[in-house]
Scaffold this active site. Structure first.
Site, PDB file in Angstrom:
ATOM      1  CG  ASP A   1       6.935   0.080  -5.040  1.00  0.00           C
ATOM      2  OD1 ASP A   1       6.507  -0.875  -4.461  1.00  0.00           O
ATOM      3  OD2 ASP A   1       7.258   0.336  -3.765  1.00  0.00           O
TER       4      ASP A   1
ATOM      5  CG  ASP B   1       4.709  -1.993   1.218  1.00  0.00           C
ATOM      6  OD1 ASP B   1       3.866  -1.108   1.765  1.00  0.00           O
ATOM      7  OD2 ASP B   1       5.499  -3.555   1.001  1.00  0.00           O
TER       8      ASP B   1
END
Length: 182
Positions: free
Chosen positions: A8, A10
């Protein structure tokens, strides 16, 4: 054993914000994350990034700005002698009923197609429940990091079924030293 690691963005690679990361200047790596990506790729792991970016649908930033953020990420990883093989993103909002927004697995399928590999048993490293759910649906090994929204996720879902690490650097160190459960 899969050599694919899906990250992922952020909260895993870069600092996160409840107000969204809207500019290249706001995009700042979490300490140790760029080096962790470089070390993993140098060790033969294929690194891919799968990120929900609903800020586009919300009108907070453009796709051009998002691509500039990704260019910054790729440049930093390259400078650290690492490599990210592909970055895929979902530009839709939470109510758009798309198949790419995590916890759906469209982004993972796109990585599989782009890299011509299977994500079964790949690691998927995230900081939210939807990352962990996407990993489970796609047959990946879910990893939760406490950086970003990870501590909030852990507090809300204490029985989460994932290996847990402080941050991406901690996960990379464990994986590279084989001090984790395979």
């Amino acid at each position: 054993m899969s050599k694919l690691i899906i990250l992922d963005r952020d909260g895993v690679i870069n600092q996160d914000s409840d107000s969204y990361i809207k500019t290249v200047e706001e995009w700042q790596p979490i300490p140790g994350s760029i080096e962790a990506i470089a070390k993993l790729s140098q060790a033969g792991y294929t690194i891919a990034v799968a990120t929900n970016q609903s800020g586009i649908a919300r009108g907070l930033f453009s796709e051009k700005t998002l691509l500039a953020m990704h260019d910054k990420l790729l440049s930093m990883v390259n400078d650290a002698k690492g490599k990210i093989e592909c970055i895929v993103y979902c530009p839709h909002g939470p109510n758009d009923a798309c198949d790419c927004r995590k916890p759906q697995i469209g982004l993972i399928k796109k990585i599989e197609s782009t890299l011509k590999t299977s994500a079964i048993n790949a690691w998927l490293v995230g900081d939210s429940l939807r990352d962990i759910e996407a990993a489970q649906k796609a047959g990946c090994k879910p990893i939760l990091v406490k950086s970003g929204k990870g501590l909030r996720t852990l507090k809300a879902t204490p029985a989460i079924k994932a290996e847990i690490y402080d941050d991406l650097a901690d996960f990379a160190k464990a994986l590279l030293s084989q001090d984790h459960i395979a």
